[in-house]
Each structure stands twice: as C-alpha cells, then as structure tokens.
Design an enzyme around this catalytic site. Structure first.
Site, PDB file in Angstrom:
ATOM      1  N   ASN A 191       1.502  -0.778 -12.537  1.00 36.25           N
ATOM      2  CA  ASN A 191       0.196  -0.144 -12.348  1.00 36.25           C
ATOM      3  C   ASN A 191      -0.152   0.788 -13.501  1.00 36.25           C
ATOM      4  OD1 ASN A 191      -2.130   0.809 -10.519  1.00 36.25           O
ATOM      5  ND2 ASN A 191      -1.033   2.712 -10.965  1.00 36.25           N
ATOM      6  N   HIS A 192       0.855   1.415 -14.084  1.00 38.97           N
ATOM      7  CA  HIS A 192       0.611   2.453 -15.092  1.00 38.97           C
ATOM      8  C   HIS A 192       1.767   2.489 -16.077  1.00 38.97           C
ATOM      9  CE1 HIS A 192       2.681   4.225 -11.546  1.00 38.97           C
ATOM     10  NE2 HIS A 192       3.497   4.668 -12.488  1.00 38.97           N
ATOM     11  N   ASP A 227       6.210  -1.890  -8.058  1.00 38.94           N
ATOM     12  CA  ASP A 227       5.783  -0.538  -7.715  1.00 38.94           C
ATOM     13  C   ASP A 227       4.258  -0.445  -7.593  1.00 38.94           C
ATOM     14  OD1 ASP A 227       6.475   2.403  -7.521  1.00 38.94           O
ATOM     15  OD2 ASP A 227       5.149   2.463  -9.259  1.00 38.94           O
ATOM     16  N   TYR A 255      -2.878  -0.843  -6.141  1.00 40.90           N
ATOM     17  CA  TYR A 255      -3.813  -0.081  -6.973  1.00 40.90           C
ATOM     18  C   TYR A 255      -4.125  -0.720  -8.317  1.00 40.90           C
ATOM     19  CZ  TYR A 255      -1.418   3.134  -3.778  1.00 40.90           C
ATOM     20  OH  TYR A 255      -0.831   3.709  -2.679  1.00 40.90           O
ATOM     21  N   GLU A 277       6.001  -2.837  -2.928  1.00 42.18           N
ATOM     22  CA  GLU A 277       5.940  -1.435  -2.545  1.00 42.18           C
ATOM     23  C   GLU A 277       4.468  -1.102  -2.323  1.00 42.18           C
ATOM     24  OE1 GLU A 277       5.911   3.110  -3.317  1.00 42.18           O
ATOM     25  OE2 GLU A 277       5.166   1.614  -4.736  1.00 42.18           O
ATOM     26  N   HIS A 333      14.085   7.283  -2.528  1.00 47.85           N
ATOM     27  CA  HIS A 333      14.042   8.237  -3.633  1.00 47.85           C
ATOM     28  C   HIS A 333      12.796   9.110  -3.605  1.00 47.85           C
ATOM     29  CE1 HIS A 333      11.649   4.803  -4.785  1.00 47.85           C
ATOM     30  NE2 HIS A 333      11.055   5.523  -5.716  1.00 47.85           N
ATOM     31  N   ARG A 350      11.273  -5.270  -7.448  1.00 48.66           N
ATOM     32  CA  ARG A 350      10.541  -4.423  -6.499  1.00 48.66           C
ATOM     33  C   ARG A 350       9.329  -3.952  -7.289  1.00 48.66           C
ATOM     34  NH1 ARG A 350       8.993   1.248  -6.775  1.00 48.66           N
ATOM     35  NH2 ARG A 350       9.059   2.165  -4.707  1.00 48.66           N
ATOM     36  N   GLN A 371       0.531   9.494 -16.414  1.00 51.48           N
ATOM     37  CA  GLN A 371       0.745   8.088 -16.101  1.00 51.48           C
ATOM     38  C   GLN A 371      -0.597   7.341 -16.051  1.00 51.48           C
ATOM     39  OE1 GLN A 371       3.022   9.388 -12.548  1.00 51.48           O
ATOM     40  NE2 GLN A 371       4.495   7.821 -13.115  1.00 51.48           N
TER      41      GLN A 371
END
Length: 563
Positions: A104-105, A202, A206, A244, A308, A200, A170
């Site tokens: 995403n970033h 992230d 978005y 996620e 986390h 995974r 970010q």
C-alpha cells in the site's frame, strides 16, 4: 515437503519478528543467522509455517512497514544469502515460510518517493498520490488517530499534498499507475524465486482511492488482487496469499471469492474472545460467529489471540470499546489508536488457566491458528516504549544476560526485566524442563491439533447449552476414505466450576466422549441429554468414539509424528 496445495488449511502458523527472535552476530539485533540457529525450537514447538515480519531496508519509523527497498534485506538482519540459508533450513525441517508484502505504501526514504517529490514533472511523480488540495477523499477515516490529523501531508518541495493512510512517513503508492502495478508483481516474483511459500499482504483494503467513497474495498482493489493471484499461482501453485484486512467478516467474503486470497484474518473474533472470558459469558463470541458467513471450500480463516500490533478495537461498538479499555487497559499508556498495546499474558493477568483456555478455544475454532512469538511462554510487555514496540521486545530464551537473545552489550530494545515477566523467571529454558509449563502445555495442544483434521477442515456447528458461561461447538469431518471424526469442544469461560447440559445428541448416541487433551474417558452417551461438570477455565476436546472402538485409537501423545 509433500505436495499439497491446501496445506494452509491444517497449518499452525507462528508470527516471527526476525529483529526480536535471536541475534546471531552479536550486534544487539535479531537476524537470519540467529533464526537459523533456532530452527530446532520451532520444530519442537510443532508449527507448520512461520510468518516473517518485514525485514526489508527501512528507516524503521513503523518497525519495517516503511519499506525503502523491496528487493533486499536490512543490514541489521543480514544478507540475502543469510535469508536463503534460513528459508532452506526451515524447509529441510518441514516448516514453510511466508513473508510480509507491504504494497500500500513505502517509506518516504524510498528512492521512488525521493524522485517523486523532487519535481512536478519527474517520471516517478505519478507513482504516488498527489493533490494540490487536502480536501479530496474526505469520507476516508484516519487510521492512526493518535498521531495523524489528516491523510494528507503538505510537501514543501513541490508545494502539493501527498496521500497516506498511515504515518506521514509512509506515502501511499498510486495503484492507478500501471507501472506501479507491474513493479509490485515483479517484487512478488523476486521473493518467490528465493523459495518462500507465500505472502501476508499488508493493508489490503486501501490500495485505490475514489472520490465519494471511504476508499476501502474498492472494485479496483479486487481486480488488482486477482492479478496478484494469477501471477503467484501460475508458477507457484502451492504458495498462498493471506489478506490483512481489518474488516467485518461479510466485507471479507469478496476477498476470498473469485480467485483472490487463500486466507484472511478474522479480526472481529479476537476481542470478543477476551470479552467472553472477562464477562464469563459466551454471548459476544456467539454473536460474531453467527455474523460470519460461509467461505469457499478452498479458503481458510486465520484466527489469533495477539499479534505485533495493538489489540484492535475497530470492529466493536463504541460501548464495547470503552468497556474493553476499562477492563483490559485501565492506564492510558496501555491504549493506542483504537486498541490496546498489551501482550497476551498481561491482558489475562498472567493466569495460566485463562491463557490455555483461549488457546484451546482458538485451536478448535474454524481457521488456521497463528501464535505470536513469545506468547507460548507468557512473555510480558513494556508499555513505556514508543508506539507498539512494547510488544516487540527480545525473545526470552534463558536467564543469562539479555535473556540469551544476544551477546551484545545492549539490545535494540531492552529485554523485559520486571518481577513478574522478567527473563530470569519467564524463559524457554526454564519452561522446557517443566512438563506442566505453559510452553509444554501448548506444545501438547499443537501436537494434538495438527493431527485432528476435524479441527482444521471440519464443519462447524455451535451448541447452545442453557449455561451462558459455557461455550460449545461441534467439528465434524469425513476424510476421502470415508472415515468420520466428530469433536465436541466444550469450554468453561468462568472462574468457577460449571455444569453443562448438552442436548440434541441423537447423532451421538452410543459414543464414548474421549478428551483429546488429557486422555480422559467420559461416560458413554446413552440419552439425548448429557451432563458434564467443568472445572474453572477448562476446555475439553471430546472426540466421540463408538463403543468398543476406543482402544483402537492412538492416544493423543502418540498422534504426533516427529519431523
């Protein structure tokens, strides 16, 4: 490892922070050399797959989720050769590896963004989301409420605003740019060639922005994910994609359909497990499970207790959020954004019975369970560290200096050293020699669970006894050979002994309940009403055997096959 495209449906995952796990070169930071040295521990624990948190070069504003180079290893963690050695060592012992893919970033220090902000006509300008106003996409929520007042940040160099869903350090990539889309697919190919077993992914919801929407779960996002899946499955059919996406279950269904993800986290379930234990009432757990729609046969939920990040309270009502903060985070420093930055053991007041209870429930529910490193020994946290670093402290291996994590003079964050959770008291070495320790109990749970396909792939049916302190459900599975397995999971959520009356057991008549976790044999089920007395925080995994067949089955200790 054997060929099995659906391996993830039966797997136990272990979330591993390389920086926090083991320091192999003595510089105070965990690394891939240290991970390779500790593979035996993961084998003994019984996990099937490790999920590695970000290890890419990064300024570490967000503990590695601010990536500055997608095709390399942060020097603190070693080299690409060290990474390959660790992956090979894990594979040789039957453990698969998935890694975080942060798409995403990037970090603001990534060369792409440095170029993008250098001028309005730079070739990389359109690799990020820029605007001459900060009034676009006003219906989009702010995720990091504690630190960010807007999703836009003004850039003094080009005097425009750039878009970010997380920290201002970010900036979000512009997925409307075909070059960005193709570049991220090439990043996937790079790591797949190095032998990993999946990603995974992230911050999935978005990726795209559209005016008049909340910029989440857009159709364009789903279209790109289908491209990702086609890319990964064409050459690596056993590799998986794990979403996620902190969304309600019904909003996750499109991510699991139409050739998108193999797995998705069930975020709303996790806080309700804590509600159930504190309230000694199953209502909240039952409610969220009733709101969870069926998912395609080829897919699987991921269930977890902690990770986390903060214990997120985004998927609860405002009243429930305030109650959770009051009960589980009475001090302001324990809270972060819309969540709680505590580890599992402190959340449960270091109560071994509660910790084991929630693990037994989690291992029994539909989905593949994920353990967070250190929770298997009941590690504590340090709420005085910034952000979420308090739940990312060094693994506690033994009672030597720095808990056996490192030989350096100091470590990246201090080892927990308080009277309750300090490494002199809580460590792997001490618990490994104690058959009744949390570590050994969870090892046992994992060994039993890994050999019960009903708990990995079986159907799920909730049972509703009158006693609200009891949470119960049935898992049923018939394998390709026709062998049938039925397991009743019955859990006492309270701190006092409870009696549970099970009814509607017509299909169980003539069977003998046998607790997989303790080898205890119960009275045969002779009528459709069956009564059990449950000790405080006790959870039973009752496998139902036909009379006379009980002794034909192996005991739970013998079910584990050493790898």
């Amino acid at each position: 490892m054997q060929t099995n495209p659906l391996w993830f449906k039966d797997a136990i995952f272990y979330e591993l922070n390389v920086r926090a796990f083991a320091d192999g070169n003595g510089d105070g930071h965990g690394d891939f050399i240290g991970l390779t040295q500790r593979v035996d521990y993961l084998v003994d624990l019984g996990v099937d797959c490790v999920w590695l948190l970000p290890f890419y070069p990064s300024p570490l504003r967000d503990d590695g989720y601010d990536v500055s180079d997608y095709r390399n290893i942060a020097p603190l963690f070693g080299t690409l050769d060290d990474f390959k050695t660790a992956v090979e060592a894990l594979h040789q012992r039957g453990i698969r590896v998935i890694i975080d893919l942060v798409i995403n970033h990037t970090s603001e220090q990534h060369p792409w963004f440095i170029e993008s902000r250098s001028s309005l006509d730079n070739p990389k300008r359109n690799w990020y989301v820029w605007s001459d106003t900060d009034q676009k996409y006003q219906e989009t929520r702010i995720i990091f409420l504690d630190t960010e007042g807007s999703n836009w940040t003004f850039d003094p160099i080009t005097r425009e605003y750039y878009w970010h869903r997380f920290y201002r350090e970010q900036p979000d990539l512009n997925f409307d740019n075909p070059e960005v889309q193709e570049e991220l697919l090439d990043v996937m190919r790079f790591w797949l060639r190095l032998g990993i077993d999946g990603f995974r992914v992230d911050a999935v919801p978005y990726l795209f922005e559209r005016e008049g929407t909340n910029c989440e779960n857009l159709s364009e996002t789903h279209e790109y994910i289908r491209r990702m899946r086609a890319t990964i499955k064409a050459e690596y059919p056993e590799c998986i994609l794990l979403a996620e996406a902190n969304q309600w279950p019904q909003e996750l269904i499109p991510y699991l359909e139409d050739d998108e993800f193999d797995m998705a986290f069930h975020f709303p379930l996790m806080p309700r497990l804590f509600m159930g234990v504190r309230k000694e009432d199953r209502a909240d757990i039952v409610h969220i499970l009733e709101q969870t729609p069926a998912i395609p046969e080829r897919t699987q939920w991921c269930v977890f207790l902690r990770n986390h990040d903060e214990l997120t309270l985004e998927m609860v009502t405002e009243e429930q959020r305030q109650w959770m903060w009051q009960e589980y985070a009475p001090e302001t420093r324990m809270r972060l954004n819309l969540g709680i930055r505590r580890r599992l053991a402190p959340l449960l007041e270091n109560h071994k019975g509660k910790i084991l209870l929630l693990h037994a429930i989690m291992f029994g529910l539909p989905g593949s369970p994920i353990l967070y490193y250190g929770d298997e020994i009941g590690m504590g946290d340090n709420i005085w560290l910034r952000d979420r670093n308090g739940v990312r402290t060094p693994m506690q291996w033994d009672s030597s200096a720095h808990a056996g994590f490192s030989t350096a003079e100091s470590t990246y964050e201090p080892v927990i050293d308080d009277p309750v959770y300090g490494y002199h008291r809580v460590n792997v070495e001490t618990q490994a020699s104690d058959p009744d320790s949390l570590l050994n109990m969870l090892r046992h749970y994992i060994r039993v669970r890994r050999n019960q396909p009903a708990l990995g792939r079986g159907s799920f049916k909730m049972i509703h006894p009158e006693n609200q302190s009891v949470f119960a459900f049935e898992r049923y599975y018939e394998d390709p050979s026709g062998h049938q397995t039925r397991v009743l999971v019955v859990a006492n959520l309270s701190g006092s002994q409870q009696q549970v009356v099970l009814t509607d057991l017509e299909n169980c008549l003539g069977t003998t309940p046998y607790d997989l976790l303790t080898d205890a044999v119960f009275e045969p089920i002779q009528t459709t009403i069956y009564t059990i007395d449950l000790e405080p925080y006790r959870c039973l995994w009752l496998q139902l055997h036909v009379e006379g067949d009980l002794m034909k089955e192996a005991t739970s200790e013998n079910l584990y096959e050493n790898r």
